[in-house]
Each structure stands twice: as C-alpha cells, then as structure tokens.
Motif scaffolding. Structure first.
Motif, PDB file in Angstrom:
ATOM      1  N   PRO A  31       0.817  -1.211   0.000  1.00 22.05           N
ATOM      2  CA  PRO A  31       0.000   0.000   0.000  1.00 22.05           C
ATOM      3  C   PRO A  31       0.858   1.270   0.000  1.00 22.05           C
ATOM      4  CG  PRO A  31      -0.032  -1.004   2.177  1.00 22.05           C
ATOM      5  CD  PRO A  31       0.740  -1.926   1.270  1.00 22.05           C
ATOM      6  N   LYS A  32       0.252   2.336  -0.438  1.00 22.47           N
ATOM      7  CA  LYS A  32       0.874   3.662  -0.442  1.00 22.47           C
ATOM      8  C   LYS A  32       1.495   3.935   0.927  1.00 22.47           C
ATOM      9  CE  LYS A  32      -0.347   8.524  -0.946  1.00 22.47           C
ATOM     10  NZ  LYS A  32      -1.419   9.463  -1.310  1.00 22.47           N
ATOM     11  N   ILE A  49       8.431  -3.124 -10.934  1.00 27.26           N
ATOM     12  CA  ILE A  49       7.162  -2.464 -10.665  1.00 27.26           C
ATOM     13  C   ILE A  49       6.182  -2.815 -11.779  1.00 27.26           C
ATOM     14  CG2 ILE A  49       5.964  -0.254 -10.366  1.00 27.26           C
ATOM     15  CD1 ILE A  49       9.623  -0.404  -9.624  1.00 27.26           C
ATOM     16  N   GLU A  50       5.200  -3.650 -11.461  1.00 28.91           N
ATOM     17  CA  GLU A  50       4.148  -3.969 -12.433  1.00 28.91           C
ATOM     18  C   GLU A  50       3.107  -2.858 -12.456  1.00 28.91           C
ATOM     19  OE1 GLU A  50       3.968  -8.774 -13.040  1.00 28.91           O
ATOM     20  OE2 GLU A  50       2.468  -7.892 -11.707  1.00 28.91           O
ATOM     21  N   GLU A  51       2.803  -2.352 -11.284  1.00 23.58           N
ATOM     22  CA  GLU A  51       1.820  -1.280 -11.167  1.00 23.58           C
ATOM     23  C   GLU A  51       2.198  -0.446  -9.954  1.00 23.58           C
ATOM     24  OE1 GLU A  51      -2.974  -0.763 -10.460  1.00 23.58           O
ATOM     25  OE2 GLU A  51      -2.193  -2.694 -11.122  1.00 23.58           O
ATOM     26  N   GLY A  52       2.230   0.877 -10.114  1.00 24.85           N
ATOM     27  CA  GLY A  52       2.510   1.746  -8.986  1.00 24.85           C
ATOM     28  C   GLY A  52       3.714   2.637  -9.207  1.00 24.85           C
ATOM     29  N   LEU A  53       4.155   3.236  -8.117  1.00 25.82           N
ATOM     30  CA  LEU A  53       5.241   4.210  -8.158  1.00 25.82           C
ATOM     31  C   LEU A  53       6.102   4.039  -6.912  1.00 25.82           C
ATOM     32  CD1 LEU A  53       6.388   6.715  -9.679  1.00 25.82           C
ATOM     33  CD2 LEU A  53       4.830   8.119  -8.295  1.00 25.82           C
ATOM     34  N   VAL A  54       7.418   3.940  -7.108  1.00 27.90           N
ATOM     35  CA  VAL A  54       8.375   3.772  -6.019  1.00 27.90           C
ATOM     36  C   VAL A  54       9.377   4.917  -6.088  1.00 27.90           C
ATOM     37  CG1 VAL A  54      10.197   2.286  -5.068  1.00 27.90           C
ATOM     38  CG2 VAL A  54       8.100   1.262  -5.981  1.00 27.90           C
ATOM     39  N   ARG A  55       9.694   5.442  -4.922  1.00 27.64           N
ATOM     40  CA  ARG A  55      10.645   6.558  -4.827  1.00 27.64           C
ATOM     41  C   ARG A  55      11.930   6.058  -4.185  1.00 27.64           C
ATOM     42  NH1 ARG A  55      11.627  11.036  -0.739  1.00 27.64           N
ATOM     43  NH2 ARG A  55      10.685   9.672   0.814  1.00 27.64           N
ATOM     44  N   GLY A  92      16.961   4.494   0.337  1.00 35.08           N
ATOM     45  CA  GLY A  92      15.784   3.748   0.740  1.00 35.08           C
ATOM     46  C   GLY A  92      14.811   3.721  -0.418  1.00 35.08           C
ATOM     47  N   ARG A  93      13.778   2.893  -0.294  1.00 32.97           N
ATOM     48  CA  ARG A  93      12.747   2.790  -1.325  1.00 32.97           C
ATOM     49  C   ARG A  93      11.384   2.856  -0.661  1.00 32.97           C
ATOM     50  NH1 ARG A  93      17.229   0.732  -2.799  1.00 32.97           N
ATOM     51  NH2 ARG A  93      17.906   0.687  -4.948  1.00 32.97           N
ATOM     52  N   GLU A  94      10.552   3.798  -1.136  1.00 33.55           N
ATOM     53  CA  GLU A  94       9.223   4.007  -0.576  1.00 33.55           C
ATOM     54  C   GLU A  94       8.182   3.911  -1.671  1.00 33.55           C
ATOM     55  OE1 GLU A  94       6.718   7.435   1.848  1.00 33.55           O
ATOM     56  OE2 GLU A  94       8.419   8.032   0.607  1.00 33.55           O
ATOM     57  N   VAL A  95       7.079   3.248  -1.357  1.00 32.95           N
ATOM     58  CA  VAL A  95       5.958   3.115  -2.279  1.00 32.95           C
ATOM     59  C   VAL A  95       5.104   4.382  -2.171  1.00 32.95           C
ATOM     60  CG1 VAL A  95       3.888   1.764  -2.778  1.00 32.95           C
ATOM     61  CG2 VAL A  95       5.991   0.604  -2.083  1.00 32.95           C
ATOM     62  N   LEU A  96       4.926   5.101  -3.292  1.00 36.00           N
ATOM     63  CA  LEU A  96       4.178   6.359  -3.281  1.00 36.00           C
ATOM     64  C   LEU A  96       2.704   6.196  -3.608  1.00 36.00           C
ATOM     65  CD1 LEU A  96       6.675   8.880  -4.906  1.00 36.00           C
ATOM     66  CD2 LEU A  96       6.227   8.438  -2.483  1.00 36.00           C
ATOM     67  N   GLU A  97       2.335   5.057  -4.138  1.00 33.01           N
ATOM     68  CA  GLU A  97       0.928   4.746  -4.368  1.00 33.01           C
ATOM     69  C   GLU A  97       0.785   3.235  -4.272  1.00 33.01           C
ATOM     70  OE1 GLU A  97       0.422   6.645  -8.210  1.00 33.01           O
ATOM     71  OE2 GLU A  97       0.910   4.814  -9.260  1.00 33.01           O
ATOM     72  N   ASP A  98      -0.433   2.769  -4.056  1.00 28.05           N
ATOM     73  CA  ASP A  98      -0.631   1.321  -3.990  1.00 28.05           C
ATOM     74  C   ASP A  98       0.079   0.675  -5.176  1.00 28.05           C
ATOM     75  OD1 ASP A  98      -2.190   1.835  -1.795  1.00 28.05           O
ATOM     76  OD2 ASP A  98      -4.093   1.384  -2.768  1.00 28.05           O
ATOM     77  N   SER A  99       0.892  -0.338  -4.897  1.00 28.87           N
ATOM     78  CA  SER A  99       1.752  -0.895  -5.940  1.00 28.87           C
ATOM     79  C   SER A  99       1.779  -2.417  -5.929  1.00 28.87           C
ATOM     80  CB  SER A  99       3.191  -0.380  -5.764  1.00 28.87           C
ATOM     81  OG  SER A  99       3.244   1.023  -5.894  1.00 28.87           O
ATOM     82  N   THR A 100       1.856  -2.972  -7.127  1.00 26.10           N
ATOM     83  CA  THR A 100       2.076  -4.403  -7.301  1.00 26.10           C
ATOM     84  C   THR A 100       3.506  -4.568  -7.796  1.00 26.10           C
ATOM     85  OG1 THR A 100      -0.237  -4.749  -7.858  1.00 26.10           O
ATOM     86  CG2 THR A 100       1.305  -6.497  -8.477  1.00 26.10           C
ATOM     87  N   LEU A 162       2.186  13.843 -12.246  1.00 25.10           N
ATOM     88  CA  LEU A 162       0.776  13.769 -11.857  1.00 25.10           C
ATOM     89  C   LEU A 162       0.542  12.854 -10.660  1.00 25.10           C
ATOM     90  CD1 LEU A 162      -0.800  13.484 -15.417  1.00 25.10           C
ATOM     91  CD2 LEU A 162      -0.662  15.534 -13.973  1.00 25.10           C
ATOM     92  N   ARG A 163       1.501  11.999 -10.331  1.00 26.14           N
ATOM     93  CA  ARG A 163       1.294  10.960  -9.320  1.00 26.14           C
ATOM     94  C   ARG A 163       2.100  11.157  -8.041  1.00 26.14           C
ATOM     95  NH1 ARG A 163       2.597   5.961 -13.121  1.00 26.14           N
ATOM     96  NH2 ARG A 163       2.231   4.736 -11.242  1.00 26.14           N
ATOM     97  N   ALA A 164       3.223  11.827  -8.122  1.00 24.81           N
ATOM     98  CA  ALA A 164       4.102  11.978  -6.960  1.00 24.81           C
ATOM     99  C   ALA A 164       3.789  13.271  -6.206  1.00 24.81           C
ATOM    100  CB  ALA A 164       5.566  11.981  -7.413  1.00 24.81           C
ATOM    101  N   PRO A 165       3.968  13.270  -4.888  1.00 25.83           N
ATOM    102  CA  PRO A 165       3.795  14.511  -4.134  1.00 25.83           C
ATOM    103  C   PRO A 165       4.761  15.599  -4.642  1.00 25.83           C
ATOM    104  CG  PRO A 165       3.938  12.633  -2.654  1.00 25.83           C
ATOM    105  CD  PRO A 165       4.294  12.132  -4.023  1.00 25.83           C
ATOM    106  N   LEU A 166       4.274  16.839  -4.694  1.00 24.50           N
ATOM    107  CA  LEU A 166       5.094  17.929  -5.227  1.00 24.50           C
ATOM    108  C   LEU A 166       6.379  18.142  -4.429  1.00 24.50           C
ATOM    109  CD1 LEU A 166       2.454  20.557  -6.379  1.00 24.50           C
ATOM    110  CD2 LEU A 166       3.785  18.945  -7.760  1.00 24.50           C
ATOM    111  N   GLY A 167       6.334  17.864  -3.125  1.00 24.38           N
ATOM    112  CA  GLY A 167       7.554  17.982  -2.319  1.00 24.38           C
ATOM    113  C   GLY A 167       8.623  17.004  -2.784  1.00 24.38           C
TER     114      GLY A 167
END
Length: 187
Positions: A31-32, A49-55, A92-100, A162-167
């Motif tokens: 999850p996000k 990453i099949e689906e989602g966004l990782v930072r 580090g790696r953080e999930v920014l939206e629900d990800s598969t 469009l998907r990542a926080p502006l910060g």
C-alpha cells in the motif's frame, strides 16, 4: 504490464523460460506509504514495478529526506551497492501509491541470468536504459537551470508529475517546493 509481458516486449522468451522467470519473481502488493527498505540497508532484493510508483530517497547530512529517483511501471530497482559491492545502500525505497511489485532475491536473479541466455540480453538492455536515465539526470543537475530541469521532467516524466507529491518532485529537481510553485506558476 506484467513482468512476462514486459520482458517479452523486449526479447522473445520461450514458454519454459517465461515460466521459470515468472515462478522466480514473487508477486507482492504494497500500500501507499510502505517503506520497502530504509536508507543504509543491505537489501539483496530486485524489484520490478508492475503497477505503482516507487521513490528512491536518501537522508542528507542535515537529516532531510531527498528524492533521488522515481520508478514507475515497467522499471526495475535494486541496491547495486549491496549486491555487487557488499556495502550499505545509502538509498531507501518508498511506495508512493498502492503498488504491485515482483520481487526476487539477487542470488535467484543471478541464477536466472546464468541459466537463461536471453535473460542476459534482456538484463543488459535494462541496465543500459537505466544508465542512460541516470546519465541524463546527472547532466540535468550539473548543467541545467531549475526551469530547464522542470521542463525536461514534464516532457519526459509527465505521468510521475501527476502521481508523486510535489515535495518529492521538488526534491528530485534539486529545488525547494516554493521554487517549484513559482516555476509552475509561470507555465
């Protein structure tokens, strides 16, 4: 796109090779907000990453969280420092939206690399693509103004904007969120 569709879009694999790769990469939902690994880790995992966004992020000397890179669908990420040099990974790696994600231990990944000849070619293509992206990023930070970096980002990674926080976007661009707001206001 799922892992097997993606690899077959680059290099053709036979059914047996696809089955071996598919079985080796475990599917996980995160999850996000999930932190996959903290900075200064020794992670032996390879992520697709099949689906989602990782930072990808690090903590600077002042203790501030800095975004180093984004990985969206059809991208791989792993700790090069850990798996190749046995050093702690500063990122580090953080999930920014629900990800598969499809995840494999690097040792199993290396086994696939040795056993499946087309997988070597595929990995080489992926590595060269990532090297190009990191080279472009380095060039951007060294030689472009904040406005030019923002334009390049919007032209090439509009979906991430469009998907990542502006910060996180501002941090990635090497500017403050206030400067990002000013640049966006001019557009």
């Amino acid at each position: 796109m799922d892992l097997i569709q993606y690899i077959n879009s680059k290099i053709k694999f036979n059914a047996e090779e696809c089955a071996a790769i598919n079985a080796a990469f475990k599917k996980e939902f995160h999850p996000k907000g999930t932190c996959l690994v903290q900075p200064d880790n020794r992670s032996p995992k390879v992520y697709f990453i099949e689906e989602g966004l990782v930072r990808l992020f690090y903590i600077n000397q002042e203790g501030k969280d800095i975004t180093h890179f984004f990985f969206d669908e059809n991208n791989f990420t792993m700790s090069v420092e850990s798996v190749y040099f046995n050093n702690p990974d500063p990122y580090g790696r953080e999930v920014l939206e629900d990800s598969t994600l499809r995840i494999i231990h690097f040792k199993e990944f290396a086994d696939l690399f040795e056993k499946i000849t087309p997988f070597r070619t595929f990995c080489f293509l992926v590595a060269m693509g990532m090297l190009k992206r990191f080279s472009d990023r380095l060039f951007s930070l060294q030689f472009q103004t904040a406005e030019q970096r923002y334009k390049y980002f919007t032209d090439n990674y509009h979906n991430i904007l469009l998907r990542a926080p502006l910060g996180d976007v501002a941090s990635y661009l090497g500017i403050t969120q206030q400067t990002l707001s000013v640049i966006r206001g001019k557009k």
